[in-house]
Design an enzyme around this catalytic site. Structure first.
Site, PDB file in Angstrom:
ATOM      1  N   ASN A 161     136.096  92.723  36.357  1.00  0.00           N
ATOM      2  CA  ASN A 161     136.718  93.737  35.606  1.00  0.00           C
ATOM      3  C   ASN A 161     136.253  95.078  35.243  1.00  0.00           C
ATOM      4  OD1 ASN A 161     134.748  92.844  33.839  1.00  0.00           O
ATOM      5  ND2 ASN A 161     136.193  92.602  32.009  1.00  0.00           N
ATOM      6  N   GLU A 260     125.931  88.844  28.633  1.00  0.00           N
ATOM      7  CA  GLU A 260     127.012  89.794  28.008  1.00  0.00           C
ATOM      8  C   GLU A 260     128.243  89.028  28.250  1.00  0.00           C
ATOM      9  OE1 GLU A 260     127.011  92.466  26.264  1.00  0.00           O
ATOM     10  OE2 GLU A 260     124.968  93.154  26.934  1.00  0.00           O
ATOM     11  N   CYS A 294     136.198  92.787  27.948  1.00  0.00           N
ATOM     12  CA  CYS A 294     135.682  91.664  27.057  1.00  0.00           C
ATOM     13  C   CYS A 294     135.773  92.288  25.633  1.00  0.00           C
ATOM     14  CB  CYS A 294     134.178  91.523  27.447  1.00  0.00           C
ATOM     15  SG  CYS A 294     133.305  93.323  27.728  1.00  0.00           S
ATOM     16  N   GLU A 468     123.037  96.217  26.182  1.00  0.00           N
ATOM     17  CA  GLU A 468     122.860  97.409  27.239  1.00  0.00           C
ATOM     18  C   GLU A 468     123.433  98.577  26.640  1.00  0.00           C
ATOM     19  OE1 GLU A 468     125.445  95.639  30.214  1.00  0.00           O
ATOM     20  OE2 GLU A 468     123.903  94.153  30.883  1.00  0.00           O
TER      21      GLU A 468
HETATM   22  P1  NAP Z   1     133.230  84.382  35.231  1.00  0.00           P
HETATM   23  O1  NAP Z   1     134.186  83.568  35.956  1.00  0.00           O
HETATM   24  O2  NAP Z   1     132.416  83.916  34.601  1.00  0.00           O
HETATM   25  O3  NAP Z   1     132.806  85.104  36.818  1.00  0.00           O
HETATM   26  C1  NAP Z   1     131.766  86.370  36.500  1.00  0.00           C
HETATM   27  C2  NAP Z   1     130.715  86.252  37.590  1.00  0.00           C
HETATM   28  O4  NAP Z   1     130.059  85.046  37.739  1.00  0.00           O
HETATM   29  C3  NAP Z   1     131.689  86.393  38.948  1.00  0.00           C
HETATM   30  O5  NAP Z   1     130.734  87.322  39.847  1.00  0.00           O
HETATM   31  C4  NAP Z   1     131.500  85.039  39.343  1.00  0.00           C
HETATM   32  O6  NAP Z   1     131.470  84.991  40.762  1.00  0.00           O
HETATM   33  C5  NAP Z   1     130.081  84.339  38.818  1.00  0.00           C
HETATM   34  N1  NAP Z   1     130.188  82.955  38.818  1.00  0.00           N
HETATM   35  C6  NAP Z   1     131.169  82.142  38.694  1.00  0.00           C
HETATM   36  N2  NAP Z   1     130.648  80.920  38.387  1.00  0.00           N
HETATM   37  C7  NAP Z   1     129.412  80.864  38.663  1.00  0.00           C
HETATM   38  C8  NAP Z   1     128.512  80.018  38.954  1.00  0.00           C
HETATM   39  N3  NAP Z   1     128.783  78.612  38.801  1.00  0.00           N
HETATM   40  N4  NAP Z   1     127.224  80.324  39.435  1.00  0.00           N
HETATM   41  C9  NAP Z   1     126.840  81.540  39.411  1.00  0.00           C
HETATM   42  N5  NAP Z   1     127.868  82.762  39.338  1.00  0.00           N
HETATM   43  C10 NAP Z   1     129.287  82.291  38.923  1.00  0.00           C
HETATM   44  O7  NAP Z   1     134.109  85.848  34.455  1.00  0.00           O
HETATM   45  P2  NAP Z   1     135.269  86.635  34.872  1.00  0.00           P
HETATM   46  O8  NAP Z   1     136.625  85.733  34.769  1.00  0.00           O
HETATM   47  O9  NAP Z   1     135.040  87.184  36.383  1.00  0.00           O
HETATM   48  O10 NAP Z   1     135.075  87.594  33.942  1.00  0.00           O
HETATM   49  C11 NAP Z   1     135.745  87.570  32.855  1.00  0.00           C
HETATM   50  C12 NAP Z   1     134.727  87.338  31.482  1.00  0.00           C
HETATM   51  O11 NAP Z   1     133.485  88.390  31.755  1.00  0.00           O
HETATM   52  C13 NAP Z   1     135.435  87.548  30.385  1.00  0.00           C
HETATM   53  O12 NAP Z   1     135.111  86.223  29.461  1.00  0.00           O
HETATM   54  C14 NAP Z   1     134.991  88.635  29.739  1.00  0.00           C
HETATM   55  O13 NAP Z   1     134.828  88.850  28.207  1.00  0.00           O
HETATM   56  C15 NAP Z   1     133.617  88.748  30.306  1.00  0.00           C
HETATM   57  N6  NAP Z   1     133.034  90.094  30.186  1.00  0.00           N
HETATM   58  C16 NAP Z   1     131.994  90.328  29.354  1.00  0.00           C
HETATM   59  C17 NAP Z   1     131.428  91.692  29.175  1.00  0.00           C
HETATM   60  C18 NAP Z   1     130.527  91.825  28.573  1.00  0.00           C
HETATM   61  O14 NAP Z   1     130.041  92.858  28.483  1.00  0.00           O
HETATM   62  N7  NAP Z   1     130.195  90.970  27.429  1.00  0.00           N
HETATM   63  C19 NAP Z   1     132.122  92.463  30.012  1.00  0.00           C
HETATM   64  C20 NAP Z   1     133.053  92.338  30.970  1.00  0.00           C
HETATM   65  C21 NAP Z   1     133.348  91.199  31.167  1.00  0.00           C
HETATM   66  P3  NAP Z   1     132.929  84.737  41.678  1.00  0.00           P
HETATM   67  O15 NAP Z   1     133.420  86.153  41.688  1.00  0.00           O
HETATM   68  O16 NAP Z   1     132.660  84.429  43.100  1.00  0.00           O
HETATM   69  O17 NAP Z   1     133.602  84.028  40.873  1.00  0.00           O
END
Ligand code: NAP
Length: 490
Positions: A161, A260, A294, A468
């Site tokens: 994102n 995060e 997020c 961060e």
């Molecule tokens: P996600 O499914 O958790 O994926 C994030 C990252 O983790 C991607 O690079 C993904 O790779 C990788 N990943 C997924 N499964 C994994 C595993 N089993 N082992 C290692 N890596 C793995 O999250 P998303 O849907 O992309 O992002 C949205 C989420 O991020 C939301 O919940 C949002 O709130 C959160 N977010 C938080 C912040 C913050 O600063 N707190 C900022 C932005 C977003 P792939 O791309 O290959 O699936």
């Protein structure tokens, strides 16, 4: 695959197709197709790296650690300043690459590049202020000295994102502290990460200091980054469920960790608020990046006295948000990242309607394409409906009415998340009371957009740990070492 010159970039070398390891571009046998979520067109193909390349990247970071950590903070700052300058000089191209792979409106994408670059500039300077302490000891012949040293090799996994800023926020602090860095960006958005690597190379950041491995084996590459004995710190931005898995993997080698994770931000409008300002703040906080951030507002609580007034003005504002391809002029809401994301949001909306929520606007997919969801406003929502219980991650505003402060604080805190919260009020007593009682890491008071390099970004509860940005963000990449100096009476 498109010829890079077709992508409308001033500098086509900013599209890179290989992982960047130890200062070299590494090809692999298979490839990943990166597509534009606005229309499904292929933007580029990128070599699909895996476990072996991830191990190579960790080895490279380990190899560069002694050299990088031994540089003075001034030397590191000079190189990081070059990197920042190059990012800003190429802001238009980096923004365009970001919109092409991620979908957000071009103006927002350029804003993300500037936001990410600002962390590199800020931490380059803050790295010069890593102070220690001298503490009088319990006996006259001893002194206690505290120094701060880089943690070591840092590994990161980032989401789609914010393909630029989530990397910049971590790498900036790590490099400024004297750590070396390996990042695995999200599979859907590797191009912004590789463009940053190209610019890091041009900036003179030495080989092995900043490495990017791109591949679709999230689990296998993730295990290397969370379990490799040479990785001292792991930092993750993404969903809470994946964060929990990675956290448990990090336990095997007791890594220093920053997480995060997800959010469920309340946005509270009290009767004494400036309603026009609240409407403006809610629009910005809710609909940027099509609701896929997020810290996006997830639940809008409005005090009954101003419910009608706020809802009317807010809905009028939402109606004006143009939806379409992020590269087109005037577009505010781009596509969502995938049709699965659209379906997930629609399921939450339809289930809430079935439980009594009323549709004021939208609540359906948009004819612009399979990845588009209409800007939606729902009223008569209650805090236990699916749109309120879950992180929506889409352009949907559930409006929940409330009577008094006590009631709204209880509802706002009734979630396992604790990332960002927002409220609008003018009474100073109320401002302090509410700010102190909201169980969130970041509170926007009469502000809908709150993040910047000087401020600590991060959550409490299941939204994660660590910060961060700011001086606290640098501490996350430093170890405190205590030196006991004795024998002073001889
Ligand atoms: P996600 O499914 O958790 O994926 C994030 C990252 O983790 C991607 O690079 C993904 O790779 C990788 N990943 C997924 N499964 C994994 C595993 N089993 N082992 C290692 N890596 C793995 O999250 P998303 O849907 O992309 O992002 C949205 C989420 O991020 C939301 O919940 C949002 O709130 C959160 N977010 C938080 C912040 C913050 O600063 N707190 C900022 C932005 C977003 P792939 O791309 O290959 O699936």
């Amino acid at each position: 695959m498109k010829n890079h010159s077709d992508l409308g970039l001033e500098d086509s070398q900013l599209i890179q197709n290989f992982s960047y390891i130890n200062g070299h571009w590494h090809s692999s046998e298979s490839q990943i197709s990166v597509t534009n979520p606005a229309n499904g067109n292929e933007v580029a193909k990128v070599s699909n790296a895996g476990v072996i390349e991830t191990e190579l990247a960790v080895n490279a970071a380990k190899g560069a650690l002694k050299m990088w950590s031994a540089k003075s903070a001034n030397e590191r700052a000079g190189l990081m300043r070059n990197w920042f300058n190059l990012m800003m000089q190429n802001q238009d191209d980096l923004g365009r690459i970001l919109t092409l792979e991620q979908g957000k409106a071009l103006s927002e994408a350029k804003g993300e590049v500037a936001y990410g670059a600002a962390f590199i500039e800020w931490f380059a300077e803050e790295g010069k202020r890593v102070y220690g302490d001298t503490i009088p000891g319990p006996s006259g012949d001893k002194r206690i000295i505290v120094i701060k040293q880089p943690v070591g090799v840092v590994a990161a996994i980032t989401p789609w994102n914010f393909p630029n800023a989530m990397i910049a926020r971590k790498a900036a602090a790590a490099l400024a502290a004297g750590c070396t860095f390996v990042v695995r960006p999200a599979t859907q958005t590797p191009l912004s990460a590789l463009a940053m690597a190209e610019l890091a190379q041009r900036a003179g950041i030495p080989a092995g200091v900043f490495n990017v491995v791109v591949g679709d084996d999230a689990s296998g590459m993730g295990k290397v980054l969370t379990q490799h004995p040479d990785v001292a710190k792991f930092t993750f931005t993404g969903s809470t469920p994946v964060g929990k898995t990675l956290l448990s993997q990090c336990a095997t080698t007791v890594k220093k960790v920053s997480m995060e994770l997800g959010g469920n931000a309340p946005f509270i409008v009290f009767a004494d608020a400036d309603i026009d300002a609240a409407v403006e703040g809610a629009l910005l906080s809710k609909y940027r990046n099509a609701g896929q951030t997020c810290v996006c507002t997830n639940r809008i609580f409005v005090q009954n006295e101003v419910l009608e007034q706020f809802t009317e003005k807010f809905t009028a504002g939402v109606e004006k948000l143009a939806i379409g391809n992020g590269l087109d002029d005037g577009v505010i809401i781009g596509p969502m990242i995938s049709s699965k994301a659209v379906n997930d949001v629609d399921k939450l909306v339809q289930a809430s309607i079935a439980q009594g929520a009323k549709v004021i606007l939208g609540a359906k997919k948009d004819p612009a394409g399979e990845n588009f969801y209409q800007a939606t406003v729902l009223s008569q929502v209650s805090n236990d409906m699916p749109v309120a219980k879950n992180e929506i991650f889409g352009p949907v505003s559930p409006i929940i009415a409330f009577d008094n402060e006590e009631e709204v604080i209880a509802m706002a805190n009734d979630t396992e998340f604790g990332l960002a919260a927002y409220f609008y009020a003018r009474d100073i007593g109320r401002i302090w009371r509410v700010a102190e009682r909201l169980e969130y890491g970041m509170i926007g008071i009469n502000e809908g957009i709150i993040s910047n390099a000087a401020a600590p970004f991060g959550g409490v509860k299941q939204s994660g740990s660590g910060r961060e940005g700011s001086k606290y963000g640098l501490d996350d990449y430093l170890e405190i070492k205590y030196l006991c100096l004795g024998g002073l009476d001889k």
